[in-house]
Design an enzyme around this catalytic site. Sequence first.
Site, PDB file in Angstrom:
ATOM      1  N   SER A 191       0.836  -1.207   0.000  1.00 51.63           N
ATOM      2  CA  SER A 191       0.000   0.000   0.000  1.00 51.63           C
ATOM      3  C   SER A 191       0.873   1.260   0.000  1.00 51.63           C
ATOM      4  O   SER A 191       0.497   2.279  -0.582  1.00 51.63           O
ATOM      5  CB  SER A 191      -0.964   0.001   1.184  1.00 51.63           C
ATOM      6  OG  SER A 191      -0.266   0.110   2.399  1.00 51.63           O
ATOM      7  N   HIS A 211       8.648   3.024   9.102  1.00 50.22           N
ATOM      8  CA  HIS A 211       8.411   2.078  10.190  1.00 50.22           C
ATOM      9  C   HIS A 211       7.151   2.496  10.959  1.00 50.22           C
ATOM     10  O   HIS A 211       6.975   3.682  11.264  1.00 50.22           O
ATOM     11  CB  HIS A 211       9.619   2.051  11.133  1.00 50.22           C
ATOM     12  CG  HIS A 211       9.464   1.027  12.198  1.00 50.22           C
ATOM     13  ND1 HIS A 211       9.622  -0.326  11.952  1.00 50.22           N
ATOM     14  CD2 HIS A 211       9.107   1.138  13.501  1.00 50.22           C
ATOM     15  CE1 HIS A 211       9.370  -0.994  13.065  1.00 50.22           C
ATOM     16  NE2 HIS A 211       9.061  -0.135  14.012  1.00 50.22           N
TER      17      HIS A 211
HETATM   18  C1  GAR Z   1       3.994  -0.734   6.749  1.00 44.16           C
HETATM   19  O1  GAR Z   1       3.141  -0.479   7.825  1.00 44.16           O
HETATM   20  C2  GAR Z   1       5.434  -0.434   7.122  1.00 44.16           C
HETATM   21  O2  GAR Z   1       5.556   0.632   8.022  1.00 44.16           O
HETATM   22  C3  GAR Z   1       5.840  -1.739   7.756  1.00 44.16           C
HETATM   23  O3  GAR Z   1       5.260  -2.725   6.945  1.00 44.16           O
HETATM   24  C4  GAR Z   1       4.031  -2.230   6.439  1.00 44.16           C
HETATM   25  C5  GAR Z   1       3.958  -2.513   4.945  1.00 44.16           C
HETATM   26  O4  GAR Z   1       2.697  -2.216   4.422  1.00 44.16           O
HETATM   27  N1  GAR Z   1       7.257  -1.872   7.834  1.00 44.16           N
HETATM   28  C6  GAR Z   1       7.900  -2.410   8.861  1.00 44.16           C
HETATM   29  O5  GAR Z   1       7.355  -2.889   9.814  1.00 44.16           O
HETATM   30  C7  GAR Z   1       9.423  -2.380   8.746  1.00 44.16           C
HETATM   31  N2  GAR Z   1      10.040  -2.719   9.969  1.00 44.16           N
HETATM   32  P1  GAR Z   1       2.492  -2.111   2.853  1.00 44.16           P
HETATM   33  O6  GAR Z   1       3.101  -3.378   2.242  1.00 44.16           O
HETATM   34  O7  GAR Z   1       0.999  -2.089   2.688  1.00 44.16           O
HETATM   35  O8  GAR Z   1       3.155  -0.868   2.370  1.00 44.16           O
END
Ligand code: GAR
Length: 200
Positions: free
Chosen positions: A13, A109
């Site tokens: 996303s 993060h």
């Molecule tokens: C996001 O919330 C990002 O902050 C987190 O993974 C999610 C990915 O969502 N990242 C971490 O936790 C890194 N340590 P997405 O695939 O929908 O962008």
Amino acid sequence: MKNIAVFCSGYGSNLQAIINSVKKKKIKARIALVLSDRVDAYALVRARKEKIPVLYADPVDFKDRVSYDRFLILNLKKKKIDYVVLAGFMRLMSPYFIRCFRGRVLNIHPSLLPSFKGTQGIKDALSYGVKITGVTVHFVDEKLDHGPIIAQGALEIKATDTQTTLAERIHRLEHKLYPQAVRLLIENKLKIQGRKVKQK
Ligand code: GAR
């Protein structure tokens, strides 16, 4: 025009938010590559829909972290990538990778760093009982969720929040904050001074 690579392990996303900002020309750069370490990452579907070149590299096919990262660097060079944006990429980059791209790798993060590092930032904040949590965008260095902080956004945890409702608000905040930070990076408006990031 600068070239960006976005690395994702999952839903993508944040990748989508960046794609949308590029399309609206808020970020004046080309997403020249989307890389994933997971074949089932929905981020790959999003990228293909937008005709962005994709690369799937399975870590089990490499003997160690450095050989995996060497392969990544090779591909980044091929595509003349200027900046790497980690968007839910759940792997720690090797010191070798960081040396090659120092000051040119961003991460997002889902907590107010330095609290709740790791892969479960939202869940960990909720179960710890903090009343305020948020989102952090930072440069990536050799340590996990550690590099100089570019931007943070805070939000209140409500007594009624579940992991799902909190994650929803966190993601909404991420989708605002991350494209803004990427834009500053592309426009060369960020200057790292020790642990601090100044806006030029
Ligand atoms: C996001 O919330 C990002 O902050 C987190 O993974 C999610 C990915 O969502 N990242 C971490 O936790 C890194 N340590 P997405 O695939 O929908 O962008």
